[in-house]
Every structure is written in structure tokens, then in C-alpha cells.
Design an enzyme around this catalytic site. Structure first.
Site, short mmCIF file in Angstrom:
data_model
loop_
_atom_site.label_atom_id
_atom_site.label_comp_id
_atom_site.label_asym_id
_atom_site.label_seq_id
_atom_site.Cartn_x
_atom_site.Cartn_y
_atom_site.Cartn_z
N ALA A 136 -5.04 -0.27 -2.57
CA ALA A 136 -5.38 1.13 -2.27
C ALA A 136 -6.64 0.66 -1.74
CB ALA A 136 -5.97 2.15 -3.83
N GLU A 137 -7.19 1.68 -0.73
CA GLU A 137 -7.80 1.61 0.35
C GLU A 137 -8.84 1.98 -0.42
OE1 GLU A 137 -5.48 4.84 2.47
OE2 GLU A 137 -5.24 2.82 1.08
N ASN A 138 -9.16 2.49 -1.48
CA ASN A 138 -10.97 2.83 -1.32
C ASN A 138 -11.54 1.77 -3.02
OD1 ASN A 138 -8.65 3.58 -3.90
ND2 ASN A 138 -9.66 4.43 -4.97
N SER A 191 -11.49 -3.64 1.19
CA SER A 191 -10.48 -3.82 1.15
C SER A 191 -9.82 -2.92 2.45
CB SER A 191 -10.31 -2.31 0.61
OG SER A 191 -9.56 -1.37 -0.21
N ASN A 200 0.30 -1.30 -0.22
CA ASN A 200 -0.02 0.05 0.14
C ASN A 200 0.55 1.30 -0.30
OD1 ASN A 200 -1.28 2.01 1.04
ND2 ASN A 200 -3.18 0.98 1.46
#
Length: 221
Positions: free
Chosen positions: A49-51, A91, A26
Site C-alpha cells: 500500500a502506497e501509504n 513506499s 499493489n
């Protein structure tokens, strides 16, 4: 004084050395976003990606952007073969279950114990914590890339952070334009230097005390 583009890429290149085949990685915004540019072409990495993306590719060429495909910072990205989409809940579930091998983040301050302060300067408008708190606690390794000092010349590596913390005792490695530190139970250990900077300059620009490795690598790219 801010970092020049060469220093930013030098820091990113050193961080890329920590990534090996098969990792889920990340990346934060800023200097961390440059890290993929410095990986060997045969390195197989899944950028997360945390989205809701796992398997991000490089930035698209101008005019080839997909308005529905961006990273957590809102910048357009591409998707590598084998990449996938999911919602934010899944996520963040990946992060909280420890599925992220390395997170590479920027920071405002880091303490000698590895405390991280990277989300807010009181009084300034910010979009929020984002995924930094989960990533700092649950990624298997946390690497911070940042300027050694702020714009006013104040050290960003501190005895104790003066800004609100994102997470305590979470940072494993700090890479600045001057040096590389590892966070150990005994405090910070300087392991590498970026010429032309020398040890005395690092001491002068670091608020806290630190130990020095018996062998200090002089990084030259």
C-alpha cells in the site's frame, strides 16, 4: 447499471489468476480490494500500500481494528507475518524503482492504446491523484478491473479517453464483467469471455475496435 456482488467477485477471481508466489502486488480500491479473497491459501504474496505497508493481511474482524493500521483508501487492514511499515517516501520509492510486480486498479476509462483515466471526473470533488500515476508507469504489469460501461450505459473502453489521463500507454490487461482484453502494440485483443455474455454484446458495448484471439476462453467458475 452497477455490478452485482457476484460479478465483482468473478472479476476479482480472474485477476487473482495473474498473481504468483513471491510477487509484490499493489491493489486499488473497489473491485481490486476483493482480489486477496480469491488467492489459494498457499500463495505467498506481499500486498503493498502506497501509504507505507508491505505485507498487508486481510480485513480485521469487527472490533479487532487497529486505528493506526489502514490501507491507502483508509480502510482497516491487518499485517501478515514478515510484513513491514515505512514512510510514504520509501513506499513511493519502491514503486518508482519498479519493485511492484503487479498493480491492480479500477478505472473510469481505458483507451485502445492502454491509456488510463482513473483519477477525476471534471467538476466533481476528488481527494487527488494518489499513487495511481506512479503505479501506472512503474509497476511491471498494470491490470484494470472495471464495469464495461458507466452508470449511463456509455462504454468505458474507448478509442480515445475523454477524461483527463492518469498515464499514457500503461495498461497491460483489462477485465470487465463481460470479457478480458490484453493490450498489444496492435491494439486490444479479446482473449476471454464471461458467459452468459457473447461476442456481439461485447462489440455493442465497446466503443473501439478490437481483435479476437484465435482461441477465446469461456470463463466459468
Amino acid at each position: 447499471m452497477g455490478l452485482g456482488i457476484d460479478f465483482r467477485n468473478t472479476i476479482a477471481r480472474r485477476a487473482a489468476e495473474e498473481i504468483t508466489n513471491g510477487m509484490v502486488v499493489n491493489l486499488g480500491i473497489g473491485i481490486p480490494s476483493l482480489v486477496p479473497n480469491h488467492l489459494p491459501k498457499d500463495t505467498m504474496v506481499m500486498f503493498h500500500a502506497e501509504n507505507g505497508i508491505t505485507g498487508m493481511g486481510p480485513s480485521p474482524e469487527k472490533g479487532m481494528e487497529d486505528e493506526n493500521l489502514c490501507n491507502a483508501g483508509g480502510f482497516p487492514v491487518t499485517l501478515n507475518q514478515g510484513g513491514s511499515y515505512c514512510d510514504s517516501a520509501i513506499s513511493f520509492g519502491m514503486i518508482r524503482r519498479g519493485r511492484v510486480d503487479i498493480t491492480i486498479l479500477g478505472s473510469l476509462q481505458v483507451s485502445q492504446q492502454g491509456d488510463l483515466a482513473n483519477w477525476i471526473v471534471p467538476g466533481k470533488k476528488v481527494p487527488g491523484m494518489g499513487g495511481a500515476m506512479e503505479l501506472a508507469q512503474k509497476a511491471r504489469k498494470v491490470i484494470v478491473l472495471m464495469n464495461h460501461c458507466d452508470k449511463a450505459g456509455n462504454p468505458k473502453i474507448m478509442t480515445t479517453c475523454t477524461l483527463p489521463l492518469t498515464s499514457k500507454s500503461c495498461v497491460d490487461m483489462i477485465i470487465t464483467e463481460l470479457a478480458v482484453f490484453r493490450v498489444t502494440p496492435e491494439g486490444l485483443l479479446l482473449t476471454e469471455l464471461f458467459p452468459p455474455y457473447d461476442l456481439q454484446e461485447v462489440v455493442n458495448k465497446t466503443e473501439c475496435e478490437f481483435r479476437i484471439s484465435e482461441v477465446v476462453r469461456k470463463i466459468s467458475y
